[in-house]
Design a protein around this motif. Structure first.
Motif, PDB file in Angstrom:
ATOM      1  N   ASN A  63       0.688  -1.175  -0.082  1.00 12.72           N
ATOM      2  CA  ASN A  63      -0.450  -0.329  -0.021  1.00 12.72           C
ATOM      3  C   ASN A  63       0.451   1.454  -0.144  1.00 12.72           C
ATOM      4  O   ASN A  63       1.835   1.495   0.553  1.00 12.72           O
ATOM      5  CB  ASN A  63      -1.040  -0.268   0.967  1.00 12.72           C
ATOM      6  CG  ASN A  63      -2.029  -0.675   1.512  1.00 12.72           C
ATOM      7  OD1 ASN A  63      -2.821  -0.842   0.773  1.00 12.72           O
ATOM      8  ND2 ASN A  63      -1.469  -1.971   1.755  1.00 12.72           N
ATOM      9  N   THR A  66      -0.388   7.591   1.507  1.00 10.79           N
ATOM     10  CA  THR A  66      -1.512   9.029   1.617  1.00 10.79           C
ATOM     11  C   THR A  66      -0.865  10.434   0.999  1.00 10.79           C
ATOM     12  O   THR A  66      -1.579  11.305   0.203  1.00 10.79           O
ATOM     13  CB  THR A  66      -3.025   8.456   1.757  1.00 10.79           C
ATOM     14  OG1 THR A  66      -2.436   8.497   2.589  1.00 10.79           O
ATOM     15  CG2 THR A  66      -3.372   7.017   1.662  1.00 10.79           C
ATOM     16  N   PRO A  69       1.731  11.138  -2.437  1.00 12.92           N
ATOM     17  CA  PRO A  69       1.021   9.641  -3.414  1.00 12.92           C
ATOM     18  C   PRO A  69       2.218   9.755  -4.769  1.00 12.92           C
ATOM     19  O   PRO A  69       2.587  10.812  -4.949  1.00 12.92           O
ATOM     20  CB  PRO A  69      -0.708  10.501  -4.183  1.00 12.92           C
ATOM     21  CG  PRO A  69       0.190  11.546  -3.698  1.00 12.92           C
ATOM     22  CD  PRO A  69       0.106  11.832  -2.431  1.00 12.92           C
ATOM     23  N   THR A  86      -3.666  -0.395  -8.229  1.00 15.33           N
ATOM     24  CA  THR A  86      -5.162  -0.544  -8.135  1.00 15.33           C
ATOM     25  C   THR A  86      -4.549   1.188  -7.667  1.00 15.33           C
ATOM     26  O   THR A  86      -3.739   1.650  -7.227  1.00 15.33           O
ATOM     27  CB  THR A  86      -5.576  -1.375  -6.864  1.00 15.33           C
ATOM     28  OG1 THR A  86      -5.498  -2.185  -6.987  1.00 15.33           O
ATOM     29  CG2 THR A  86      -6.856  -0.414  -6.252  1.00 15.33           C
ATOM     30  N   LYS A  87      -4.972   1.992  -8.376  1.00 11.89           N
ATOM     31  CA  LYS A  87      -5.596   3.419  -8.622  1.00 11.89           C
ATOM     32  C   LYS A  87      -6.878   4.049  -7.983  1.00 11.89           C
ATOM     33  O   LYS A  87      -7.812   3.438  -7.535  1.00 11.89           O
ATOM     34  CB  LYS A  87      -5.958   3.909  -9.729  1.00 11.89           C
ATOM     35  CG  LYS A  87      -4.085   3.710 -10.698  1.00 11.89           C
ATOM     36  CD  LYS A  87      -4.469   4.532 -12.057  1.00 11.89           C
ATOM     37  CE  LYS A  87      -2.745   4.191 -13.138  1.00 11.89           C
ATOM     38  NZ  LYS A  87      -3.387   4.366 -14.975  1.00 11.89           N
ATOM     39  N   SER A  88      -6.620   4.868  -6.839  1.00 13.89           N
ATOM     40  CA  SER A  88      -7.255   5.792  -6.341  1.00 13.89           C
ATOM     41  C   SER A  88      -7.615   7.512  -6.713  1.00 13.89           C
ATOM     42  O   SER A  88      -6.631   8.273  -6.410  1.00 13.89           O
ATOM     43  CB  SER A  88      -7.331   6.340  -4.962  1.00 13.89           C
ATOM     44  OG  SER A  88      -7.734   4.104  -4.666  1.00 13.89           O
ATOM     45  N   LYS A  89      -9.058   7.585  -6.761  1.00 12.66           N
ATOM     46  CA  LYS A  89      -8.916   9.377  -6.681  1.00 12.66           C
ATOM     47  C   LYS A  89      -8.514  10.229  -5.505  1.00 12.66           C
ATOM     48  O   LYS A  89      -8.415   9.383  -4.403  1.00 12.66           O
ATOM     49  CB  LYS A  89     -10.318   9.506  -6.918  1.00 12.66           C
ATOM     50  CG  LYS A  89     -11.126   9.082  -8.580  1.00 12.66           C
ATOM     51  CD  LYS A  89     -10.172   9.926  -9.239  1.00 12.66           C
ATOM     52  CE  LYS A  89     -11.410  10.130 -10.856  1.00 12.66           C
ATOM     53  NZ  LYS A  89     -10.911  10.781 -11.806  1.00 12.66           N
ATOM     54  N   LEU A  90      -7.707  10.962  -6.047  1.00  5.70           N
ATOM     55  CA  LEU A  90      -7.240  11.557  -4.821  1.00  5.70           C
ATOM     56  C   LEU A  90      -8.112  12.889  -4.197  1.00  5.70           C
ATOM     57  O   LEU A  90      -8.999  13.558  -5.465  1.00  5.70           O
ATOM     58  CB  LEU A  90      -6.331  12.697  -5.111  1.00  5.70           C
ATOM     59  CG  LEU A  90      -4.833  12.471  -5.828  1.00  5.70           C
ATOM     60  CD1 LEU A  90      -3.550  12.433  -6.570  1.00  5.70           C
ATOM     61  CD2 LEU A  90      -4.402  10.949  -4.529  1.00  5.70           C
ATOM     62  N   SER A 102      -5.044  14.214 -11.072  1.00  4.68           N
ATOM     63  CA  SER A 102      -6.428  13.943  -9.529  1.00  4.68           C
ATOM     64  C   SER A 102      -6.466  11.861  -9.107  1.00  4.68           C
ATOM     65  O   SER A 102      -7.489  11.839  -8.704  1.00  4.68           O
ATOM     66  CB  SER A 102      -7.834  13.741 -11.056  1.00  4.68           C
ATOM     67  OG  SER A 102      -7.839  12.992 -11.935  1.00  4.68           O
ATOM     68  N   GLU A 103      -5.821  11.290 -10.240  1.00  6.22           N
ATOM     69  CA  GLU A 103      -5.446  10.482  -8.662  1.00  6.22           C
ATOM     70  C   GLU A 103      -3.953   9.653  -9.037  1.00  6.22           C
ATOM     71  O   GLU A 103      -3.140  10.610  -9.820  1.00  6.22           O
ATOM     72  CB  GLU A 103      -6.577   8.734 -10.576  1.00  6.22           C
ATOM     73  CG  GLU A 103      -6.270   8.914 -11.275  1.00  6.22           C
ATOM     74  CD  GLU A 103      -6.975   7.500 -12.516  1.00  6.22           C
ATOM     75  OE1 GLU A 103      -7.102   7.591 -11.666  1.00  6.22           O
ATOM     76  OE2 GLU A 103      -5.618   7.672 -13.615  1.00  6.22           O
ATOM     77  N   SER A 106      -2.224   3.786  -5.575  1.00  2.00           N
ATOM     78  CA  SER A 106      -2.507   3.666  -4.326  1.00  2.00           C
ATOM     79  C   SER A 106      -1.893   2.075  -3.986  1.00  2.00           C
ATOM     80  O   SER A 106      -1.825   1.722  -2.437  1.00  2.00           O
ATOM     81  CB  SER A 106      -4.359   3.658  -3.878  1.00  2.00           C
ATOM     82  OG  SER A 106      -4.895   2.186  -4.375  1.00  2.00           O
ATOM     83  N   LYS A 107      -2.233   1.211  -4.882  1.00  2.00           N
ATOM     84  CA  LYS A 107      -1.817   0.318  -4.378  1.00  2.00           C
ATOM     85  C   LYS A 107      -1.430  -1.682  -5.171  1.00  2.00           C
ATOM     86  O   LYS A 107      -1.904  -0.882  -6.319  1.00  2.00           O
ATOM     87  CB  LYS A 107      -2.564  -0.870  -3.615  1.00  2.00           C
ATOM     88  CG  LYS A 107      -2.554  -2.528  -3.068  1.00  2.00           C
ATOM     89  CD  LYS A 107      -3.828  -2.995  -2.292  1.00  2.00           C
ATOM     90  CE  LYS A 107      -5.086  -2.380  -3.136  1.00  2.00           C
ATOM     91  NZ  LYS A 107      -6.446  -3.352  -2.311  1.00  2.00           N
TER      92      LYS A 107
END
Length: 245
Positions: A63, A66, A69, A86-90, A102-103, A106-107
């Motif tokens: 992981n 955050t 990033p 794996t991507k995540s929105k910021l 914007s992303e 994350s993992k």
């Protein structure tokens, strides 16, 4: 009396061996291939040892922090493993190299398609990452190691300044300063921060190769054995001298 002295010497020697050999126990760690300079790109290796003698490691999950990033994370294909990024929105978009991000990743999860990491072995999982932050000296990752007997080990505990190392420390990547000429110096591929492709060339690794920490552990283990042998020999000689007297 002779037998008791020898037994006592043997016990002391055994304790010395255990005490000196303790550093041989390894944890999940992360190290750069070369340099990980602030603001640049780098190839980093997550080193995962198998610490069990009755199970193989079947999945590794890393992981990403955050608070700092990373927009570009590219894994190297590994035989016997599948990989998922794996991507995540910021919550708050960032501006990196003049572009809004914007992303971020994350993992990264590796899942064994074969035997995994068997007892007595370790595996390196390379990633090309960037751009590395310029406002911190280190990045702390949280790793989760899963064995094929369903046991899960969470390497997520941060190291507190002035305290002993926790039982399951989180991997920490130390960042170096950029060079004086403005170059960031990196062993990674300097891709644009928006490039999140999942394949990139990197130096090949072997699960049986050893790094400096393993060498140190072996040296300490040998020293412990020598100390133990000396203790036993001393006990035997002392017993003989008293018997003759």
């Amino acid at each position: 009396m002779k037998a008791s002295r020898i037994a006592a010497a043997g016990a002391v020697a055994a304790s010395a061996v255990l005490a000196v050999s303790a550093p041989a126990f390894a944890h999940v760690s992360v190290q750069p291939e070369g340099e990980a300079a602030k603001g640049g790109y780098a190839v980093v290796d997550f080193k995962v040892p198998n610490e069990r003698d009755n199970a193989s490691t079947s999945k590794v999950e890393v992981n990403f922090p955050t608070d700092h990033p990373l927009a570009s994370v590219m894994p190297q294909p590994l035989d016997g493993w599948s990989v998922k990024v794996t991507k995540s929105k910021l919550a708050k978009p960032l501006t990196m190299h003049g572009e809004k991000i914007s992303e971020a990743v994350s993992k990264v999860t590796w899942t064994a398609t074969g035997k995994g990491i068997e007892p007595g072995f370790f595996q390196k999982f390379p990633l090309s990452v960037g751009a590395l932050p310029e406002d911190t000296d280190e990045l702390v990752f949280k790793a989760i190691q899963t064995y094929d007997n369903k046991e899960v080990v969470r390497w997520i505990e941060p190291q507190q300044e002035g305290q002993e190392e926790p039982e399951n420390p989180a991997p920490v990547l130390t960042l170096s300063d950029a060079s004086a000429d403005g170059h960031h110096g990196s062993s990674g591929t300097a891709k644009d921060a928006s490039d999140t492709s999942t394949a990139a060339p990197a130096a090949s690794t072997s699960a049986s190769s050893a790094d400096s920490s393993d060498t140190t552990a072996r040296v300490l283990g040998v020293v412990g054995i020598v100390v133990g042998a000396a203790g036993v020999a001393y006990g035997v000689l002392a017993g003989r001298r008293r018997t003759k007297a």
